[in-house]
Scaffold this active site. Structure first.
Site, PDB file in Angstrom:
ATOM      1  N   HIS A 223      41.799  29.474  43.455  1.00  0.00           N
ATOM      2  CA  HIS A 223      41.526  30.869  43.878  1.00  0.00           C
ATOM      3  C   HIS A 223      42.093  32.517  43.477  1.00  0.00           C
ATOM      4  O   HIS A 223      42.540  33.178  44.417  1.00  0.00           O
ATOM      5  CB  HIS A 223      41.925  30.203  45.995  1.00  0.00           C
ATOM      6  CG  HIS A 223      41.731  31.335  46.691  1.00  0.00           C
ATOM      7  ND1 HIS A 223      42.325  32.811  47.880  1.00  0.00           N
ATOM      8  CD2 HIS A 223      40.695  31.940  47.094  1.00  0.00           C
ATOM      9  CE1 HIS A 223      41.867  32.841  48.360  1.00  0.00           C
ATOM     10  NE2 HIS A 223      40.248  32.489  47.834  1.00  0.00           N
ATOM     11  N   LYS A 225      42.783  35.262  41.031  1.00  0.00           N
ATOM     12  CA  LYS A 225      42.333  36.525  40.700  1.00  0.00           C
ATOM     13  C   LYS A 225      43.164  37.342  39.535  1.00  0.00           C
ATOM     14  O   LYS A 225      43.662  37.843  40.180  1.00  0.00           O
ATOM     15  CB  LYS A 225      41.661  37.423  41.657  1.00  0.00           C
ATOM     16  CG  LYS A 225      40.458  36.577  42.960  1.00  0.00           C
ATOM     17  CD  LYS A 225      41.574  36.611  44.466  1.00  0.00           C
ATOM     18  CE  LYS A 225      40.451  36.034  45.466  1.00  0.00           C
ATOM     19  NZ  LYS A 225      40.844  34.984  45.505  1.00  0.00           N
ATOM     20  N   ASP A 230      45.276  42.511  26.520  1.00  0.00           N
ATOM     21  CA  ASP A 230      45.745  42.534  25.298  1.00  0.00           C
ATOM     22  C   ASP A 230      47.564  42.639  25.311  1.00  0.00           C
ATOM     23  O   ASP A 230      48.137  42.670  24.824  1.00  0.00           O
ATOM     24  CB  ASP A 230      45.869  44.033  24.328  1.00  0.00           C
ATOM     25  CG  ASP A 230      44.184  44.476  23.865  1.00  0.00           C
ATOM     26  OD1 ASP A 230      43.292  43.709  23.996  1.00  0.00           O
ATOM     27  OD2 ASP A 230      43.661  45.171  24.204  1.00  0.00           O
ATOM     28  N   HIS A 415      40.214  41.367  54.303  1.00  0.00           N
ATOM     29  CA  HIS A 415      40.525  40.166  53.490  1.00  0.00           C
ATOM     30  C   HIS A 415      41.582  40.546  52.551  1.00  0.00           C
ATOM     31  O   HIS A 415      42.062  39.397  51.959  1.00  0.00           O
ATOM     32  CB  HIS A 415      39.296  39.926  52.050  1.00  0.00           C
ATOM     33  CG  HIS A 415      38.783  39.235  51.490  1.00  0.00           C
ATOM     34  ND1 HIS A 415      39.515  38.862  50.117  1.00  0.00           N
ATOM     35  CD2 HIS A 415      38.722  37.992  51.879  1.00  0.00           C
ATOM     36  CE1 HIS A 415      39.282  37.551  49.738  1.00  0.00           C
ATOM     37  NE2 HIS A 415      38.710  36.897  51.328  1.00  0.00           N
ATOM     38  N   LYS A 417      45.821  40.790  51.957  1.00  0.00           N
ATOM     39  CA  LYS A 417      46.948  39.448  51.795  1.00  0.00           C
ATOM     40  C   LYS A 417      48.236  40.354  51.088  1.00  0.00           C
ATOM     41  O   LYS A 417      48.331  40.133  49.968  1.00  0.00           O
ATOM     42  CB  LYS A 417      46.135  37.797  50.660  1.00  0.00           C
ATOM     43  CG  LYS A 417      44.649  37.377  51.277  1.00  0.00           C
ATOM     44  CD  LYS A 417      44.053  37.425  50.344  1.00  0.00           C
ATOM     45  CE  LYS A 417      42.824  36.875  49.441  1.00  0.00           C
ATOM     46  NZ  LYS A 417      41.896  36.688  50.661  1.00  0.00           N
ATOM     47  N   ASP A 422      61.220  44.525  55.362  1.00  0.00           N
ATOM     48  CA  ASP A 422      61.828  45.391  54.988  1.00  0.00           C
ATOM     49  C   ASP A 422      61.019  46.920  54.765  1.00  0.00           C
ATOM     50  O   ASP A 422      60.232  46.801  54.504  1.00  0.00           O
ATOM     51  CB  ASP A 422      63.255  45.490  54.932  1.00  0.00           C
ATOM     52  CG  ASP A 422      63.177  44.266  55.698  1.00  0.00           C
ATOM     53  OD1 ASP A 422      63.530  44.181  56.949  1.00  0.00           O
ATOM     54  OD2 ASP A 422      64.708  43.100  55.508  1.00  0.00           O
TER      55      ASP A 422
END
Length: 497
Positions: A223, A225, A230, A415, A417, A422
């Site tokens: 999952h 991404k 470079d 979507h 996450k 704090d």
């Protein structure tokens, strides 16, 4: 044919099949119990097997097996990759941080050897259009190599633009590697990836799901991404490559969060990609990361800057990557989130598309709210999965009872996450707050120790609240009885969804 049907009708055949079938069910239940898994998850599987006997067996074969403690690559190769991507000279000092944060850093190091590094520039994207335009510019500037990994690499308009940009660089002599998840990109035509291979790109599916390996691989999805260009520019977050991150797809808006970084912290992304690449049976990646490593004094100054609220946005930011997956001994990302939330003194803000917390995480959030810490959880009013929408809602009553504030995002599909704790800790990456992300998927989250990044994400969270509906306990109790029943049934299955 009639003789065969008569044969099947004989009592002894019936009883033989019944005994064999019952024995199979009991054997699988025995295996589940002997593995001493989380009792909630074990009970969920036993419930599935008893309620849906035939379907339950098939589901267990596909989704119930464990590959915990499987070694992805050898220790020797891990050390070699770490020396290339995570040199000691660029590791940040822990001295400026509080005792609680140093505990989090030690936990991360113990779990995965995760190293605290700094980024020179940090850009947060909440717009898919902005993120993809930045990525396309960076791809066009690549001179040595591009390592790109996505759960979904769609063959739509933006996917085609990125593929063409990668092919142009490959033809120019740049080394281009692509990992995509086979199930995540299952709808993509083979010709799309074949064109990339013909242009010189090394593109491979992670855990290719084909018979006879179908049942042994379908449950474990990559999952992650992330992108490394470079060795000095990297991307990580929740956005896949697909048009819906720009136009919303079936929703008015597809809201997500992604991050672009430069500097030594890119080495953590390179290390993660290189481990996955080697796990797939490819060559060991030995390309350099970050040509001009900063000195130990530079790293200490960067950490002191991040611990201070007075630094300018041009200063460096300390962070470390944590990966987890079904091969991990521990639930790495879940453990660090538990520790960070447990250390909270003022606030905990969470954005997640699916909210199916483990029992430990739910109790930690409840304990924080009962201690009068401002705990807020934002989920979509309607997600891209009806089942997960109702399963998520089964946890809302318990949250409200403890004083956790629940918000439904009404503007589209949320979507993102993101976890904000704090004033100085944030997490952004691919892991949802659910069982699948914590236990079954290969995930990657960047944990950031910076007042600047924290303030930026809090501002985005506050902006999202303006298009949310806050759920009140009295109104929530009055929802339809049918909805409550549906939620309760799906709650039983949430550990295996």
């Amino acid at each position: 044919m009639e003789a065969f049907e008569d044969f099947l009708r004989t009592p002894w055949v019936y009883w033989t099949l019944l005994v064999a079938y019952t024995g199979t069910i009991l054997s699988i239940v025995g295996i589940i119990l002997s593995e001493n898994r989380n009792p909630v998850k074990s009970l969920a599987w036993v419930t599935v097997l008893l309620l849906f006997p035939v379907g339950g067996i098939i589901l267990y074969i596909f989704f119930g097996r464990s590959i915990k403690n499987t070694r992805m690559i050898s220790r020797r190769n891990r050390r070699k990759l770490a020396e290339l991507a995570l040199p000691d000279a660029v590791q940040s000092s822990w001295d400026p941080y509080s005792r609680e944060i140093r505990q989090q850093l030690m936990l991360a190091r113990t779990l995965t050897g995760s190293t605290l590094l700094t980024a020179r520039d940090v850009e947060i994207y909440t717009s898919g259009a902005d993120k993809f335009e930045a990525l396309l510019r960076d791809i066009a500037s690549a001179r040595r190599y591009i390592n790109l990994q996505y759960y979904i690499f769609a063959d739509d308009a933006i996917g085609t633009r990125i593929a063409e940009a990668l092919m142009e660089r490959a033809r120019a002599g740049v080394k281009v590697r692509v990992i995509y998840d086979h199930i995540g990109s299952i709808k993509v035509k083979n010709s799309f990836f074949r064109r990339m291979r013909e242009a010189g790109i090394e593109v491979y599916p992670f855990f290719r799901v084909v018979f006879p390996l179908f049942a042994t691989r379908i449950n474990w999805r990559n999952h992650r991404k992330l992108v490394v260009i470079d060795g000095h520019t990297g991307y990580i977050g929740g956005m896949n490559i697909a048009d819906r991150y720009i136009d919303g797809g079936d929703f008015d808006l597809w809201r997500d969060a992604h991050m672009r970084i430069t500097g030594p912290a890119v080495g953590t992304l390179q290390y993660s990609f290189a481990v996955d690449w080697r796990f797939m049976g490819r060559e060991l990646i030995e390309e350099p990361v970050y040509d001009s490593p900063e000195t130990a004094d530079d790293a200490r100054a960067a950490a002191e800057c991040d611990a201070s609220a007075s630094c300018s946005t041009a200063e460096r930011t300390a962070m470390h990557l944590l990966t987890s997956g079904p091969t991990s001994q521990w639930s790495n990302i879940a453990y660090l989130l538990l520790k960070a939330i447990g250390n909270a003194k003022k606030r905990v803000y969470i954005q997640t598309p699916y909210f199916l917390p483990t029992e430990a995480l739910l109790k930690t959030l409840q304990a924080a709210a009962l201690a009068r810490i401002d705990v807020r959880v934002m989920i979509p009013a309607r997600s891209d999965s009806l089942i997960l929408t109702y399963a998520s809602r089964s946890y809302i009553q318990e949250c409200l009872r403890a004083g956790i504030k629940i918000y439904f995002f009404d503007a589209g599909m949320l979507h993102s996450k993101v976890v904000i704790v704090d004033d100085d800790f944030t997490s952004i990456g691919s892991a949802n707050i659910d069982f699948r992300s914590f236990e079954h998927n290969f995930e990657a989250n960047m944990f950031i120790y910076s007042t600047k990044v924290n303030a930026q994400l809090r501002k985005a969270f506050s902006a999202d609240m303006r298009v949310c509906t806050r759920i009140r306990a009295a109104a929530w109790r009055r929802r339809p009885l049918l909805h409550k029943a549906f939620e309760s049934v799906l709650r039983l299955l949430s550990p295996v969804l």
